[in-house]
Design a protein around this motif. Structure first.
Motif, PDB file in Angstrom:
ATOM      1  N   VAL A  10       0.857  -1.193   0.000  1.00 48.86           N
ATOM      2  CA  VAL A  10       0.000   0.000   0.000  1.00 48.86           C
ATOM      3  C   VAL A  10       0.890   1.239   0.000  1.00 48.86           C
ATOM      4  O   VAL A  10       2.106   1.130   0.182  1.00 48.86           O
ATOM      5  N   SER A  11       0.299   2.400  -0.168  1.00 48.93           N
ATOM      6  CA  SER A  11       1.127   3.603  -0.260  1.00 48.93           C
ATOM      7  C   SER A  11       0.650   4.761   0.619  1.00 48.93           C
ATOM      8  O   SER A  11       1.231   5.835   0.572  1.00 48.93           O
ATOM      9  N   VAL A  12      -0.387   4.529   1.421  1.00 46.39           N
ATOM     10  CA  VAL A  12      -0.903   5.596   2.278  1.00 46.39           C
ATOM     11  C   VAL A  12      -0.910   5.112   3.724  1.00 46.39           C
ATOM     12  O   VAL A  12      -1.348   3.998   4.008  1.00 46.39           O
ATOM     13  N   GLY A  13      -0.404   5.947   4.594  1.00 47.45           N
ATOM     14  CA  GLY A  13      -0.404   5.629   6.019  1.00 47.45           C
ATOM     15  C   GLY A  13      -0.614   6.892   6.828  1.00 47.45           C
ATOM     16  O   GLY A  13      -0.910   7.965   6.284  1.00 47.45           O
ATOM     17  N   ARG A  14      -0.453   6.776   8.127  1.00 49.76           N
ATOM     18  CA  ARG A  14      -0.580   7.910   9.029  1.00 49.76           C
ATOM     19  C   ARG A  14       0.722   8.073   9.806  1.00 49.76           C
ATOM     20  O   ARG A  14       1.264   7.103  10.322  1.00 49.76           O
ATOM     21  N   LEU A  15       1.180   9.295   9.875  1.00 52.23           N
ATOM     22  CA  LEU A  15       2.408   9.626  10.585  1.00 52.23           C
ATOM     23  C   LEU A  15       2.037  10.332  11.878  1.00 52.23           C
ATOM     24  O   LEU A  15       1.380  11.373  11.849  1.00 52.23           O
ATOM     25  N   ALA A  16       2.429   9.764  13.000  1.00 50.71           N
ATOM     26  CA  ALA A  16       2.178  10.362  14.308  1.00 50.71           C
ATOM     27  C   ALA A  16       3.446  11.070  14.770  1.00 50.71           C
ATOM     28  O   ALA A  16       4.535  10.491  14.745  1.00 50.71           O
ATOM     29  N   VAL A  17       3.281  12.323  15.183  1.00 51.09           N
ATOM     30  CA  VAL A  17       4.415  13.148  15.599  1.00 51.09           C
ATOM     31  C   VAL A  17       4.076  13.835  16.913  1.00 51.09           C
ATOM     32  O   VAL A  17       2.920  13.890  17.329  1.00 51.09           O
ATOM     33  N   TRP A  18       5.105  14.353  17.551  1.00 51.33           N
ATOM     34  CA  TRP A  18       4.895  15.192  18.736  1.00 51.33           C
ATOM     35  C   TRP A  18       5.014  16.630  18.268  1.00 51.33           C
ATOM     36  O   TRP A  18       6.020  17.035  17.686  1.00 51.33           O
ATOM     37  N   LEU A  19       3.962  17.418  18.525  1.00 52.82           N
ATOM     38  CA  LEU A  19       3.886  18.781  18.027  1.00 52.82           C
ATOM     39  C   LEU A  19       3.725  19.733  19.209  1.00 52.82           C
ATOM     40  O   LEU A  19       2.638  19.866  19.778  1.00 52.82           O
ATOM     41  N   GLY A  20       4.818  20.349  19.609  1.00 59.28           N
ATOM     42  CA  GLY A  20       4.774  21.271  20.752  1.00 59.28           C
ATOM     43  C   GLY A  20       4.481  20.535  22.029  1.00 59.28           C
ATOM     44  O   GLY A  20       5.346  19.860  22.580  1.00 59.28           O
ATOM     45  N   ASP A  21       3.236  20.631  22.508  1.00 62.56           N
ATOM     46  CA  ASP A  21       2.879  19.990  23.770  1.00 62.56           C
ATOM     47  C   ASP A  21       1.831  18.886  23.599  1.00 62.56           C
ATOM     48  O   ASP A  21       1.186  18.492  24.563  1.00 62.56           O
ATOM     49  N   HIS A  22       1.664  18.395  22.364  1.00 62.70           N
ATOM     50  CA  HIS A  22       0.644  17.372  22.130  1.00 62.70           C
ATOM     51  C   HIS A  22       0.985  16.510  20.902  1.00 62.70           C
ATOM     52  O   HIS A  22       1.757  16.942  20.042  1.00 62.70           O
ATOM     53  N   PRO A  23       0.419  15.328  20.838  1.00 58.35           N
ATOM     54  CA  PRO A  23       0.618  14.502  19.647  1.00 58.35           C
ATOM     55  C   PRO A  23      -0.281  14.992  18.511  1.00 58.35           C
ATOM     56  O   PRO A  23      -1.308  15.620  18.748  1.00 58.35           O
ATOM     57  N   ASP A  24       0.129  14.688  17.287  1.00 58.38           N
ATOM     58  CA  ASP A  24      -0.697  14.988  16.120  1.00 58.38           C
ATOM     59  C   ASP A  24      -0.462  13.886  15.095  1.00 58.38           C
ATOM     60  O   ASP A  24       0.494  13.116  15.214  1.00 58.38           O
ATOM     61  N   ILE A  25      -1.338  13.809  14.119  1.00 55.92           N
ATOM     62  CA  ILE A  25      -1.246  12.739  13.132  1.00 55.92           C
ATOM     63  C   ILE A  25      -1.559  13.298  11.752  1.00 55.92           C
ATOM     64  O   ILE A  25      -2.422  14.169  11.617  1.00 55.92           O
ATOM     65  N   PHE A  26      -0.808  12.823  10.754  1.00 54.23           N
ATOM     66  CA  PHE A  26      -0.943  13.320   9.389  1.00 54.23           C
ATOM     67  C   PHE A  26      -0.985  12.142   8.419  1.00 54.23           C
ATOM     68  O   PHE A  26      -0.210  11.188   8.568  1.00 54.23           O
ATOM     69  N   PRO A  27      -1.831  12.228   7.405  1.00 52.10           N
ATOM     70  CA  PRO A  27      -1.778  11.199   6.366  1.00 52.10           C
ATOM     71  C   PRO A  27      -0.534  11.429   5.512  1.00 52.10           C
ATOM     72  O   PRO A  27      -0.136  12.580   5.277  1.00 52.10           O
ATOM     73  N   ILE A  28       0.082  10.361   5.065  1.00 53.97           N
ATOM     74  CA  ILE A  28       1.238  10.485   4.173  1.00 53.97           C
ATOM     75  C   ILE A  28       1.145   9.443   3.068  1.00 53.97           C
ATOM     76  O   ILE A  28       0.598   8.354   3.247  1.00 53.97           O
ATOM     77  N   VAL A  36       9.126   9.388  15.618  1.00 51.91           N
ATOM     78  CA  VAL A  36       7.774   9.367  15.067  1.00 51.91           C
ATOM     79  C   VAL A  36       7.241   7.937  15.090  1.00 51.91           C
ATOM     80  O   VAL A  36       7.997   6.983  15.287  1.00 51.91           O
ATOM     81  N   ALA A  37       5.964   7.817  14.872  1.00 49.27           N
ATOM     82  CA  ALA A  37       5.340   6.508  14.683  1.00 49.27           C
ATOM     83  C   ALA A  37       4.551   6.584  13.390  1.00 49.27           C
ATOM     84  O   ALA A  37       4.073   7.658  12.998  1.00 49.27           O
ATOM     85  N   MET A  38       4.435   5.451  12.730  1.00 49.58           N
ATOM     86  CA  MET A  38       3.665   5.388  11.505  1.00 49.58           C
ATOM     87  C   MET A  38       2.768   4.175  11.575  1.00 49.58           C
ATOM     88  O   MET A  38       3.196   3.111  12.031  1.00 49.58           O
ATOM     89  N   GLU A  39       1.515   4.327  11.150  1.00 48.48           N
ATOM     90  CA  GLU A  39       0.590   3.198  11.143  1.00 48.48           C
ATOM     91  C   GLU A  39      -0.011   3.055   9.755  1.00 48.48           C
ATOM     92  O   GLU A  39      -0.360   4.040   9.107  1.00 48.48           O
ATOM     93  N   VAL A  40      -0.105   1.800   9.317  1.00 47.88           N
ATOM     94  CA  VAL A  40      -0.718   1.473   8.039  1.00 47.88           C
ATOM     95  C   VAL A  40      -1.637   0.283   8.275  1.00 47.88           C
ATOM     96  O   VAL A  40      -1.294  -0.647   9.008  1.00 47.88           O
ATOM     97  N   ASP A  41      -2.831   0.334   7.675  1.00 49.58           N
ATOM     98  CA  ASP A  41      -3.815  -0.733   7.835  1.00 49.58           C
ATOM     99  C   ASP A  41      -4.319  -1.175   6.478  1.00 49.58           C
ATOM    100  O   ASP A  41      -4.237  -0.426   5.499  1.00 49.58           O
ATOM    101  N   GLY A  42      -4.881  -2.353   6.456  1.00 50.94           N
ATOM    102  CA  GLY A  42      -5.523  -2.840   5.246  1.00 50.94           C
ATOM    103  C   GLY A  42      -6.523  -3.920   5.583  1.00 50.94           C
ATOM    104  O   GLY A  42      -6.479  -4.512   6.662  1.00 50.94           O
TER     105      GLY A  42
END
Length: 156
Positions: free
Chosen positions: A25-43, A71-77
């Motif tokens: 697959v080619s799409v996942g989610r990237l979890a990052v720490w942003l300032g004082d909280h976690p955030d998640i972005f599709p990549i 960072v953490a990355m998650e991919v599902d199918g």
């Protein structure tokens, strides 16, 4: 059928199985720490030499991914025909692709961002850890309750 037989068995995947699924697959989610909280972005990403590579433009996602924290990355199918689903999670320290040979090689990688715009930053995430699970999706009647069909009140 007894209660235990109705539960599917979760298969723990080895690292090679995880990488094989990530390649599919080619799409996942990237979890990052942003300032004082976690955030998640599709990549949009690709697997390259035992790492994950994605490209992005300058901005919040890039700054957070290249920050001091891993960072953490998650991919599902899921296979719609068999009802078998999987999930893979990768952890690592993202780094910009900077070496000239690496930059040139990234241009040949199959990275196709969904969103238009300037995506001139390539980021590589080597896996400090990778784990995955595979399981059969539970039939909705297994977890449905008599209250599942109740409409929310007007105040909600």
């Amino acid at each position: 059928m007894d209660k235990d037989a109705a539960h599917s068995v979760t298969e723990v995947l080895d690292s090679q199985q995880c990488w094989n699924l990530l390649r599919g697959v080619s799409v996942g989610r990237l979890a990052v720490w942003l300032g004082d909280h976690p955030d998640i972005f599709p990549i949009n990403y690709t697997v390259d030499q035992g790492t994950v590579v994605f490209r992005t433009g300058a901005g919040t996602k890039l700054a957070a991914a290249l920050g001091e924290f891993p960072v953490a990355m998650e991919v599902d199918g899921v296979d719609a025909n068999t009802g078998v689903a999987w999930s893979v999670v990768l952890h690592g320290k993202a780094a910009p692709v900077k070496q000239l040979d690496d930059v040139i090689n990234t241009f040949s990688l199959p990275l196709f961002p969904w969103e238009s715009g300037k995506k001139d930053h390539f980021v590589r995430v080597p896996a400090d850890s990778i784990s995955g699970r595979r399981f059969t999706v539970t039939e909705p009647l297994t977890w449905w309750t008599p209250y599942s069909g109740i409409k929310p009140s007007a105040l909600e």
